[in-house]
Scaffold this active site. Structure first.
Site, short mmCIF file in Angstrom:
data_model
loop_
_atom_site.label_atom_id
_atom_site.label_comp_id
_atom_site.label_asym_id
_atom_site.label_seq_id
_atom_site.Cartn_x
_atom_site.Cartn_y
_atom_site.Cartn_z
N ARG A 75 0.62 -1.23 0.03
CA ARG A 75 -0.11 0.03 -0.11
C ARG A 75 0.85 1.18 0.01
NH1 ARG A 75 -2.99 -3.85 1.65
NH2 ARG A 75 -1.12 -4.50 2.62
N THR A 76 1.90 1.44 1.02
CA THR A 76 2.44 2.61 1.00
C THR A 76 3.13 3.02 -0.24
OG1 THR A 76 2.68 2.36 3.26
CG2 THR A 76 4.19 3.92 2.28
N LYS A 104 26.01 -3.76 -2.56
CA LYS A 104 27.64 -3.46 -2.45
C LYS A 104 28.30 -2.88 -1.39
CE LYS A 104 27.27 -2.69 -7.58
NZ LYS A 104 27.25 -1.59 -8.60
N ARG A 125 11.68 4.06 3.35
CA ARG A 125 11.17 3.10 4.20
C ARG A 125 12.29 2.34 4.71
NH1 ARG A 125 6.22 -0.95 4.36
NH2 ARG A 125 5.24 0.94 5.22
N HIS A 153 5.43 5.67 11.50
CA HIS A 153 4.98 5.64 10.23
C HIS A 153 4.38 6.83 9.76
CE1 HIS A 153 3.67 4.19 6.38
NE2 HIS A 153 3.45 2.97 6.64
C1 NCD Z 1 1.74 -1.06 7.98
C2 NCD Z 1 3.41 -1.16 8.17
O1 NCD Z 1 4.12 -1.15 7.24
O2 NCD Z 1 3.70 -0.48 9.39
N1 NCD Z 1 1.43 -1.54 6.94
C3 NCD Z 1 1.44 -0.14 6.00
O3 NCD Z 1 1.98 0.49 5.73
N2 NCD Z 1 -0.11 -0.18 5.71
C4 NCD Z 1 1.22 -2.27 8.95
C5 NCD Z 1 1.94 -3.43 9.01
O4 NCD Z 1 2.77 -3.71 8.30
O5 NCD Z 1 1.47 -4.39 9.68
#
Ligand code: NCD
Length: 326
Positions: A75-76, A104, A125, A153
């Protein structure tokens, strides 16, 4: 919010509006005031209107986003790509760092300094807490955190709060219950930090070993929010206005035996939903791995699919804002 020492990150525009996010990093929800949130939610509403009416705009035509993911994401990552594309911009997607120079031995600062040669904004991320703050220190372009390990997040926190606002029409006065892995779930950390700004009653439902970190609990209490902790979802289901469910974060456990012991602790079923308020909204950042029964999906209170759609509008708003085009 604080400007960086080397501001402005983007030359040519003056950040003179009260809520200008122009050139800023988004690395923690702690940087937002209620006013900031109202401004971003207004922008997200506008983005929703644009998408519904015409699908896309050329607001960010000529701009490039680098989407740098050191951890898995559906999703993100895809909502940031869709957000940039619907604003007319382009994306450099780096989702399998195994195919990049990271394998590397390249350091995060060097990777960031490379990508900012080509892109105007970087979404990151990373598995380590604080990685996006480190990246932001080295970068001259805005860094937007897409989650740093078990830390925060922030963009998910924003879209979660926006979902509460759009589902129930207000945030003050609500009882919000969070359920699941509150220790490792970074979305819970960001959302609860945002909720401390509102007059909310907060309940935290988890197995004993997965309780909310004491640091965050302390922040909530310092902000005057009463914190109720329990192991039993039955203790909150009847009075909660929002039930925010999370998965147990298997990848954060050193001992998989401990994970096995708690992985099936909660399941929201149609029977449990019968006990909840008619106006309650059931949320989940997703992915789910058993915490919400599929038979609940048809319940109008199941808000998790609307929640993920909201993610795209919030990310469109944030991209436009940090690039000075809001
Ligand atoms: C979450 C995350 O990556 O922290 N997912 C997301 O971004 N929608 C929640 C999760 O991974 O459980």
């Amino acid at each position: 919010m604080v400007y960086k020492a080397n501001e402005p990150k983007i030359v040519g525009l003056t950040p003179d509006r009260q809520h200008s996010f122009y050139g800023r990093d988004i690395v923690s929800v702690k940087q937002f005031s209620r006013d900031d949130l109202g401004y971003i939610f207004g922008l997200a509403d506008e983005m929703r209107g644009i998408v519904k009416r015409v699908g896309a705009t050329d607001l960010l035509k000529g701009y490039v986003l680098a989407n740098l993911f050191y951890e898995p994401s559906t999703r993100t990552a895809s909502s940031f790509i869709a957000a940039m594309q619907r604003l007319g911009g382009a994306v450099i997607p780096i989702h399998g760092v195994q195919y990049s120079s990271v394998t590397k031995g390249e350091s995060l600062p060097d990777t960031i300094r490379t990508l900012e040669c080509y892109a105007d904004v970087i979404v990151l991320r990373h598995p380590e807490v604080g990685a996006s703050e480190v990246a932001a220190r080295y970068a001259n372009k805005p860094i937007i955190s897409a989650g740093d390990g078990v830390g925060e997040h922030p963009t998910q926190g924003l879209l979660d709060l926006y979902t509460i606002q759009t589902e129930l029409g207000h945030i003050d006065g609500l009882h919000v219950a969070m359920v699941g892995d509150l220790k490792n779930g970074r979305t819970v950390h960001s959302l609860s930090r945002l909720l401390r700004l509102y007059d909310t009653q907060l309940s935290f439902v988890s197995p004993n070993i997965l309780r909310l970190p004491v640091e965050i609990k302390g922040e909530l209490q310092a902000a005057g929010r009463p914190v109720f902790e329990t192991e039993k979802v039955e203790q909150v289901i009847e009075t909660a206005d929002i039930v925010y469910v999370t998965r147990v974060q298997k990848e954060r456990f050193a001992d998989l035996g401990e994970y096995e012991a708690v992985k099936n602790y909660y399941e929201i079923t149609p029977e449990l939903m019968k006990l909840a308020k008619k106006s309650m909204a059931l949320m989940h950042p997703l992915p789910r791995v058993g915490e919400i029964h599929y038979d609940v999906d048809a319940d109008p209170r199941a808000a998790y699919f609307r929640q993920m759609e909201n993610g795209m509008y919030i990310r469109m708003a944030l991209l436009a804002a940090v690039l000075g085009k809001a």
